[in-house]
Motif scaffolding. Structure first.
Motif, PDB file in Angstrom:
ATOM      1  N   ASP A 171     -35.869 -36.245 -35.809  1.00  0.00           N
ATOM      2  CA  ASP A 171     -36.747 -35.918 -36.934  1.00  0.00           C
ATOM      3  C   ASP A 171     -37.851 -34.971 -36.488  1.00  0.00           C
ATOM      4  O   ASP A 171     -38.188 -34.011 -37.177  1.00  0.00           O
ATOM      5  N   ARG A 190     -33.739 -35.316 -42.321  1.00  0.00           N
ATOM      6  CA  ARG A 190     -34.656 -35.556 -41.205  1.00  0.00           C
ATOM      7  C   ARG A 190     -36.030 -34.971 -41.492  1.00  0.00           C
ATOM      8  O   ARG A 190     -37.055 -35.587 -41.194  1.00  0.00           O
ATOM      9  N   SER A 242     -38.748 -40.245 -34.632  1.00  0.00           N
ATOM     10  CA  SER A 242     -37.592 -40.062 -33.746  1.00  0.00           C
ATOM     11  C   SER A 242     -37.512 -38.620 -33.251  1.00  0.00           C
ATOM     12  O   SER A 242     -38.025 -37.694 -33.889  1.00  0.00           O
ATOM     13  N   ASP A 243     -36.860 -38.456 -32.117  1.00  0.00           N
ATOM     14  CA  ASP A 243     -36.720 -37.124 -31.526  1.00  0.00           C
ATOM     15  C   ASP A 243     -36.049 -36.152 -32.498  1.00  0.00           C
ATOM     16  O   ASP A 243     -36.488 -35.020 -32.650  1.00  0.00           O
TER      17      ASP A 243
END
Length: 197
Positions: A143, A174, A140-141
């Motif tokens: 993370d 994250r 994901s962006d």
């Protein structure tokens, strides 16, 4: 020596220089001189050299415009600058995704200079660049932002959280999640290499 350098000694904290720059705008040049190369290198690693000049410059233009809102309780401006940079990079999400997918297919990336090359070596060698890029494109962006701020910008997870405007605990979560995904992808690559060899 520039007038800004005379007014803002190299030993001053970033916060002191930014605070002074509200009244004496030329002082902000010291912050620019301290961090431009780092910001530029970070953007180049994430989006490629073609966008690095523009986004690094835009980072400092934005920082200069917002300097009156800087929290002077934080002596180090790096997390703030990387936060601005991360917001600008987010606008180029598709370009970043294409870059990682292309690197995953070819196993190569643009060569970069100085510090960025050292970081790539630490993340792992050229042989792992393709699988690493593939894994980066899949996380994901949020993370990915934390992971790359820690790995490439050398911020702590707490500083990455501050840069992204998220709690330190969220940044640590994250980072942990991103590291697990990267390790799993690289372990799969190692397993395939061992079965071939």
């Amino acid at each position: 020596m520039t007038a800004a350098a005379r007014m803002s000694p190299a030993s001053d904290t970033d916060a002191a220089i930014i605070g002074r720059s509200v009244r004496e705008p030329e002082c902000f040049a010291v912050v620019f001189d301290r961090y431009y190369a780092q910001i530029h290198g970070y953007v180049a690693r994430r989006l490629g050299r073609s966008l690095a000049d523009d986004l690094a410059s835009e980072t400092f233009l934005t920082a200069f415009a917002l300097r009156h809102r800087y929290d002077l309780a934080h002596p180090d401006a790096r997390p703030w600058l990387y936060g601005i940079t991360s917001n600008l990079i987010a606008r180029h999400h598709r370009a970043e995704q294409r870059r990682y997918r292309a690197m995953a297919r070819t196993g190569t990336g643009e060569t970069s200079e100085g510090h960025a090359d050292e970081v790539v070596v630490r993340l792992d060698a050229v042989a792992r660049r393709g699988p690493l890029a593939a894994a980066l494109s899949e996380i994901s962006d949020g993370d990915r932002d934390v992971l790359l701020l820690v790995a490439w910008a050398e911020l702590t997870s707490e500083e990455a959280g501050r840069a992204l405007g998220i709690p330190a605990g969220t940044a640590r979560s994250r980072l942990h999640r991103a590291r697990q995904r990267i390790r799993a992808a690289l372990d799969r690559t190692d397993d395939r290499d061992h079965t071939r060899g």
